[in-house]
Write an enzyme that holds these catalytic residues in place. Structure first.
Site, mmCIF file in Angstrom:
data_model
loop_
_atom_site.group_PDB
_atom_site.id
_atom_site.type_symbol
_atom_site.label_atom_id
_atom_site.label_comp_id
_atom_site.label_asym_id
_atom_site.label_seq_id
_atom_site.Cartn_x
_atom_site.Cartn_y
_atom_site.Cartn_z
ATOM 1 N N LYS A 187 0.838 -1.205 0.000
ATOM 2 C CA LYS A 187 0.000 0.000 0.000
ATOM 3 C C LYS A 187 0.874 1.258 0.000
ATOM 4 C CE LYS A 187 -4.302 -1.001 0.543
ATOM 5 N NZ LYS A 187 -5.189 -0.841 -0.624
ATOM 6 N N SER A 188 0.650 2.097 -0.995
ATOM 7 C CA SER A 188 1.530 3.270 -1.132
ATOM 8 C C SER A 188 0.971 4.547 -0.486
ATOM 9 C CB SER A 188 1.815 3.540 -2.612
ATOM 10 O OG SER A 188 0.608 3.878 -3.260
ATOM 11 N N LYS A 189 -0.263 4.484 -0.011
ATOM 12 C CA LYS A 189 -0.884 5.716 0.499
ATOM 13 C C LYS A 189 -0.082 6.373 1.648
ATOM 14 C CE LYS A 189 -4.085 7.057 -1.220
ATOM 15 N NZ LYS A 189 -5.512 6.969 -1.170
ATOM 16 N N PRO A 190 0.407 5.577 2.635
ATOM 17 C CA PRO A 190 1.163 6.256 3.703
ATOM 18 C C PRO A 190 2.361 7.039 3.169
ATOM 19 C CG PRO A 190 0.717 3.964 4.302
ATOM 20 C CD PRO A 190 0.275 4.137 2.885
ATOM 21 N N LYS A 223 4.253 3.885 -9.792
ATOM 22 C CA LYS A 223 3.060 4.507 -9.200
ATOM 23 C C LYS A 223 3.471 5.493 -8.087
ATOM 24 C CE LYS A 223 -1.010 3.232 -6.547
ATOM 25 N NZ LYS A 223 -1.646 2.170 -5.783
ATOM 26 N N GLY A 352 26.464 -5.414 30.808
ATOM 27 C CA GLY A 352 25.179 -5.294 31.507
ATOM 28 C C GLY A 352 25.323 -4.517 32.804
ATOM 29 N N CYS A 379 33.168 -6.756 29.221
ATOM 30 C CA CYS A 379 32.896 -5.868 30.344
ATOM 31 C C CYS A 379 32.275 -6.643 31.516
ATOM 32 C CB CYS A 379 32.071 -4.682 29.902
ATOM 33 S SG CYS A 379 32.386 -3.283 30.979
ATOM 34 N N GLN A 383 33.919 -9.386 34.551
ATOM 35 C CA GLN A 383 33.706 -9.344 36.008
ATOM 36 C C GLN A 383 33.106 -10.671 36.482
ATOM 37 O OE1 GLN A 383 31.349 -5.743 36.491
ATOM 38 N NE2 GLN A 383 33.036 -4.426 35.851
ATOM 39 N N ARG A 460 31.753 1.152 35.412
ATOM 40 C CA ARG A 460 31.984 1.867 36.658
ATOM 41 C C ARG A 460 32.890 1.065 37.597
ATOM 42 N NH1 ARG A 460 26.845 2.554 37.256
ATOM 43 N NH2 ARG A 460 26.776 4.592 36.264
ATOM 44 N N HIS A 505 35.028 -2.441 25.685
ATOM 45 C CA HIS A 505 33.974 -2.750 24.711
ATOM 46 C C HIS A 505 34.588 -2.783 23.315
ATOM 47 C CE1 HIS A 505 30.222 -2.475 27.059
ATOM 48 N NE2 HIS A 505 30.978 -1.757 27.871
ATOM 49 N N GLU A 507 33.714 -4.250 20.820
ATOM 50 C CA GLU A 507 32.714 -4.314 19.735
ATOM 51 C C GLU A 507 32.506 -2.962 19.064
ATOM 52 O OE1 GLU A 507 32.051 -4.525 22.918
ATOM 53 O OE2 GLU A 507 30.133 -3.624 23.462
HETATM 54 N N1 GLN Z 1 27.943 -3.000 35.447
HETATM 55 C C1 GLN Z 1 29.357 -3.161 35.257
HETATM 56 C C2 GLN Z 1 30.112 -1.881 35.580
HETATM 57 O O1 GLN Z 1 29.531 -0.816 35.603
HETATM 58 C C3 GLN Z 1 29.666 -3.609 33.848
HETATM 59 C C4 GLN Z 1 29.343 -2.559 32.835
HETATM 60 C C5 GLN Z 1 29.375 -3.075 31.423
HETATM 61 O O2 GLN Z 1 29.228 -4.288 31.187
HETATM 62 N N2 GLN Z 1 29.553 -2.188 30.493
HETATM 63 O O3 GLN Z 1 31.293 -1.929 35.801
#
Ligand code: GLN
Length: 528
Positions: A187-190, A223, A352, A379, A383, A460, A505, A507
């Site tokens: 549908k192209s209307k949007p 269209k 996390g 990270c 730990q 942290r 990190h 990544e």
């Molecule tokens: N919660 C952990 C810290 O603050 C790990 C943080 C993370 O995985 N980026 O050190």
């Protein structure tokens, strides 16, 4: 200045960032220097305070800015490092404007969205363009047109087009072409309405990228062109593909890059996309499947770990393997851990915050250590590896992190003394790139092939040096530290084929065409 504004319609998440990054990739392949910027309408000063399940991954730049995950697309596609000059939210802009007002910078004038906030956006656009030395800036306007919070950004874009020459600014609009299951039709209307909405803001798009989950028939494209008044060659079909890295190649096949530079009155040439072609060849010829368990806590939204996922997949392709990521809720492992872990080729514990799911992660690390399954910790994953080792090898049953047990007796992971005084929740994070020294004779040295590296951080808590000697005696190796030797940056196990984790990190610095050594090693260990 040459500027490409990118807008989106009907809903977020349709791949506006990927479209913008793909255009940038093609222009870069023509040897133009491309700079990318994203303006988001929300009022958080940056996404650092947002729950990853709401907004996806928080991407961190070298200079420590916490940004939208689209910045990750730009860095990966354009193989370039961006900075805080590339990411702005309404919150950040308002903060700056209100601080100016408090300093009496506006000399008693009435401070308004137009012109003060719009002028501030223009200033950011110009600074980004000039500081980066770019030939072309690609500026993505976050959210969708019609959002109340983005209106002033669209107004700024309109003004920028008015301020510059017409051939210096173009608009690329990325819009969804919905498919109705019941009647089996597109549908192209949007899309037609979205062009009207843009015009209401005084913007006439030069290109329209039509996103659909299915192939789009040619007559539908015709269209849309007729209904929207765009030139037919400027309406680009962009169905969902098997890999986001195929997008620049398909745009290139349609001559999108040449059409864009022609619109900007710039010199066109053939785009060199050879590294992308090699990447796609690797993807297309990858057969065997490796199954990696991503044991995390935001697993119901895969975008929360976007860079880690991309990083894992690209290293797989470099080994001609298809990596299947199995997202496993860490809390589930606490209940049925063996059944879940048994058939994995490798275990990755990503980053996390907070203590939900921690015990499940510790169980997974124990399983990887005992069963000699390749393990990669990022990270929080590093730990967890330290806590598991302290609990089960050193016999410190209550070993934990100050994050989970603030008054615990044996916090293997703790907060540094000098960081304790910082009160703002986000003031005490280690953010951005930090140098680190790798010890000789370690797996880390073998993988990186050098002694000095820099990696981006966002955390942290740190490994508590009080436990280092005892842990090292038992086979836990601190293979890289901060230059002064105080902070553990990479840890590994002596008697394990591949159990390694980083406090950083990596990544964020990995590229699809150049996957990161830690993950290349991870895949290699799984293959073996
Ligand atoms: N919660 C952990 C810290 O603050 C790990 C943080 C993370 O995985 N980026 O050190």
């Amino acid at each position: 200045m040459k500027i490409i504004f990118v807008t989106g319609w009907v809903l977020s998440g349709i791949g506006k960032g990927i479209a913008a990054a793909s255009i940038g990739t093609i222009l870069k392949g023509m040897w133009y220097k491309v700079f990318c910027q994203k303006f988001d309408g929300y009022l958080n000063v940056d996404p650092g305070t947002m729950n990853p399940t709401q907004h996806g991954e928080v991407f961190v730049t070298e200079d420590g800015a916490e940004t939208d995950l689209d910045l990750g697309h730009y860095e990966r596609f354009l193989d370039t490092n961006l900075s805080r000059l590339s990411s702005f939210t309404s919150g950040k802009l308002y903060e700056e404007m209100i601080m100016k007002e408090r300093r009496w910078d506006y000399l008693g004038g009435t401070v308004q969205i137009v012109p003060h906030l719009t002028d501030l956006v223009k200033e950011k656009i110009r600074t980004g363009f000039e500081t980066s030395g770019a030939d072309i800036s690609i500026i993505e306007i976050g959210g969708t047109i019609g959002d109340m919070e983005n209106e002033y950004i669209l107004e700024t874009a309109r003004q920028v087009q008015h301020d510059l020459d017409p051939q210096d600014v173009i608009f690329v609009h990325v819009a969804l072409l919905p498919f109705l299951m019941a009647s089996k039709e597109l549908k192209s209307k949007p899309i037609q309405h979205s062009i009207r909405t843009l015009m209401w803001y005084g913007i006439n798009p030069d290109f329209l990228i039509v996103r659909a989950d299915t192939d789009i028939p040619a007559d539908m494209m015709g269209k849309i062109a007729r209904a929207t008044g765009l030139r037919e060659g400027h309406v680009i079909s962009s169905p969902t593909l098997d890999s986001i890295y195929r997008v620049p190649l398909t745009y290139d096949d349609m001559g999108v890059g040449q059409k864009i530079v022609r619109s900007l009155w710039m010199k066109e040439s053939v785009s060199d996309l050879s590294s992308w072609k090699t990447l796609m060849e690797n993807i297309d010829t990858s057969m065997d499947i490796l199954c990696i368990g991503m044991i995390g806590k935001y697993v119901w939204l895969e975008d929360a770990y976007f860079s880690v996922n991309e990083w894992l997949k690209s290293a797989g392709f470099a080994h001609k393997k298809r990596v299947k990521l199995r997202f496993i809720e860490a809390e589930d492992i606490e209940i049925k851990w063996k059944k879940v872990l048994e058939w994995l080729d490798g275990i990755c514990i990503p980053w996390g915050f907070g203590n939900r799911g921690i015990e499940g992660m510790i169980l997974a690390a124990k399983y990887a250590r005992e069963m000699k399954i390749p393990y990669l910790g990022i990270c929080l994953g590093s730990q967890i590896m330290a806590i598991e080792f302290a609990r089960n090898i050193l016999g410190i049953a209550d070993a934990s992190s100050e994050e989970f047990t603030p008054n615990g007796e044996h916090n293997i992971i703790h907060i540094m003394e000098h960081q304790k005084g910082l009160t703002s929740k986000w003031g005490n994070m280690r953010l951005g790139s930090y140098p680190c020294i790798i010890r000789d004779g370690t797996l880390a040295k073998k993988l990186y092939g050098t002694n000095t590296i820099t990696e981006r951080h966002r955390h942290r808590f740190e490994f508590n040096p009080l436990y280092r000697e005892e842990m090292e005696k038992a086979g836990f190796v601190v293979s890289a530290t901060s230059p002064d030797g105080t902070l553990a940056e990479i840890v590994e196990l002596r008697n394990h084929p591949y159990m390694i984790a980083t406090q950083a990190h990596p990544e964020f610095a990995s590229r699809p065409t150049r996957p990161h050594p830690l993950f290349m090693g991870f895949v290699k260990a799984m293959v073996k």
